[in-house]
Motif scaffolding. Structure first.
Motif, short mmCIF file in Angstrom:
data_model
loop_
_atom_site.label_atom_id
_atom_site.label_comp_id
_atom_site.label_asym_id
_atom_site.label_seq_id
_atom_site.Cartn_x
_atom_site.Cartn_y
_atom_site.Cartn_z
N ARG A 164 -22.40 5.69 -39.58
CA ARG A 164 -22.02 6.90 -38.84
C ARG A 164 -22.53 6.84 -37.40
N VAL A 165 -23.76 6.34 -37.20
CA VAL A 165 -24.29 6.17 -35.83
C VAL A 165 -23.36 5.27 -35.03
N GLU A 166 -22.95 4.16 -35.62
CA GLU A 166 -22.06 3.21 -34.94
C GLU A 166 -20.74 3.88 -34.58
N ALA A 167 -20.19 4.68 -35.49
CA ALA A 167 -18.90 5.33 -35.24
C ALA A 167 -19.01 6.34 -34.10
N VAL A 168 -20.08 7.14 -34.09
CA VAL A 168 -20.28 8.14 -33.03
C VAL A 168 -20.43 7.46 -31.68
N LEU A 169 -21.27 6.44 -31.61
CA LEU A 169 -21.52 5.77 -30.34
C LEU A 169 -20.32 4.97 -29.87
N ALA A 170 -19.58 4.38 -30.81
CA ALA A 170 -18.39 3.62 -30.45
C ALA A 170 -17.35 4.53 -29.81
N LYS A 171 -17.18 5.71 -30.37
CA LYS A 171 -16.23 6.68 -29.81
C LYS A 171 -16.65 7.10 -28.41
#
Length: 390
Positions: free
Chosen positions: A41-48
């Motif tokens: 989830r951290v990766e998804a938030v930061l990627a966006k």
């Protein structure tokens, strides 16, 4: 080569000016899959927010990644550029193939419960002869372990200015950090007593060190040690403190509150009580780390430490906090899971999930982490002021 002017991504992370971001990963055996569910989830938030989509990696964002035990394995995979999805697949393989106890080990009393050879084969395949100083490591990396023959905690890192990164005089005969094989380093950090064989590593021309899991030190949660690494002059990172200058994201493997009654404990044998006490020391260190970090930091999601001191949000005596701090974790407690996340599990199931060596809980732990991640990992706990500018 002057690392401060190097074009290597690792050196830019360590030496470039501007805000710094640290990722700290706890030990916890198979429960590391819960860490990865939250990191997904951290990766998804930061990627966006970065605008890079599927090309984004956590090693693009964090300037230093550090871990203990399974956390060392996970942060190493992330530091060499693996997406979280690939690390999840890797850990599932490790759990499936490595966490199979031998009957002849008698529960780890006579020989280690699990095979070092199986774990080593996976690490050889994934990391090969990559060293701690390799340019394949895309960001700052630190691994925590316990050297039992000297009774000391070791934190091996890849800062080119570090004292033990490489010998700089002919009289220095130590084994250079930069030349240490990553697969041996992480295997040493994960060598939990009774679970895996200790790891021998050459530390100088004629001396081998006897290394165990970093979890048998105060740093199963290595967060405080990583802050020290980043700021203490001896380590040569020399990062500037301040709540606008440094972000620490610390990820756990599931909180496991003590739940036995005094009557139950009083009936335990002396040996079992000794084991319970040693496990409690690790829990005490985790609580102490959480208390210290909430006390000295601007915490994005402070938790109650105890009923007397609360969450320490207003207790720091100086004008500015030393850093911004986020702790991401999920309580492995039946009542908390039901009340806070709407997840209803039998008490027997929760107790099985708390085990660090039960491969049968991996799928459920991953599911729990994913189901709770959106509530745990919000934009608020990853402050926009630390976003990397295009």
């Amino acid at each position: 080569m002057d690392p401060k002017s190097s074009a290597l991504p690792r050196d830019r992370h360590i030496f470039a000016p501007g805000p710094k971001r640290i990722l700290s990963l706890d030990g916890g055996g198979v429960r590391g899959i819960l860490t990865l569910a939250l990191l997904e989830r951290v990766e998804a938030v930061l990627a966006k927010r970065s605008g890079r989509g599927s090309e984004f990696r956590l090693c693009d964002y964090f300037d230093l990644m550090g871990g203990t035990s399974v956390g060392a394995i996970l942060c190493t995979a992330l530091a060499v550029g693996y997406p979280v999805s690939k690390v999840i697949a890797l850990l599932r393989e490790v759990v499936r193939d490595v966490f199979r106890s031998s009957f002849m080990s008698f529960g780890g009393l006579l020989t280690p419960k699990f095979s070092n050879e199986t774990l080593n084969a996976i690490l050889v395949r994934e990391l090969g002869d990559t060293t701690l100083g390799s340019d394949k490591v895309a960001t700052g990396l630190a691994v925590v372990m316990k050297r039992l023959d000297t009774g000391s905690v070791w934190i091996l890192h890849n800062n080119p200015l570090g004292k033990y990164y490489e010998p700089r005089r002919e009289s220095e005969v130590f084994a250079a950090n930069k030349d240490l094989l990553l697969r041996l380093v992480v295997q040493a950090s994960a060598a939990a007593p009774s679970y895996f064989e200790p790891q021998l590593m050459t530390v100088s021309a004629d001396i081998e060190g006897f290394f165990l899991d970093g979890g048998v030190s105060p740093y199963n949660n290595p967060s405080l040690l990583l802050v020290l690494l980043a700021t203490a002059r001896g380590f040569q990172f020399n990062w500037k403190g301040g709540e606008n200058n440094m972000l620490l994201v610390s990820v756990g493997t599931g909180m496991t509150p003590a739940s036995r009654s005094a009557k139950e404990l009083s009936g335990r044998t002396t040996g079992l009580m000794a084991v319970d006490s040693l496990k409690s020391l690790i829990d005490d260190a985790v609580v102490h780390t959480q208390a210290m970090l909430q006390w000295m930091s601007a915490s994005t999601n402070p938790k109650i430490i105890d009923s007397e001191i609360g969450d320490l949000a207003d207790s720091w005596p100086l004008k500015e906090r030393l850093l911004t701090y986020t702790r991401l974790d999920l309580p492995l407690d039946r009542l908390s899971l039901a009340a806070d996340y709407g997840i209803d599990l039998a008490q027997e199931t929760v107790e099985r999930l708390r085990l660090m060596d039960d491969p049968n809980g991996v799928d459920l732990l991953l599911d729990l982490g994913r189901r709770s991640a959106e509530r745990i990992v919000t934009d608020d706990v990853l402050p926009a002021k630390f976003d990397i500018k295009p």
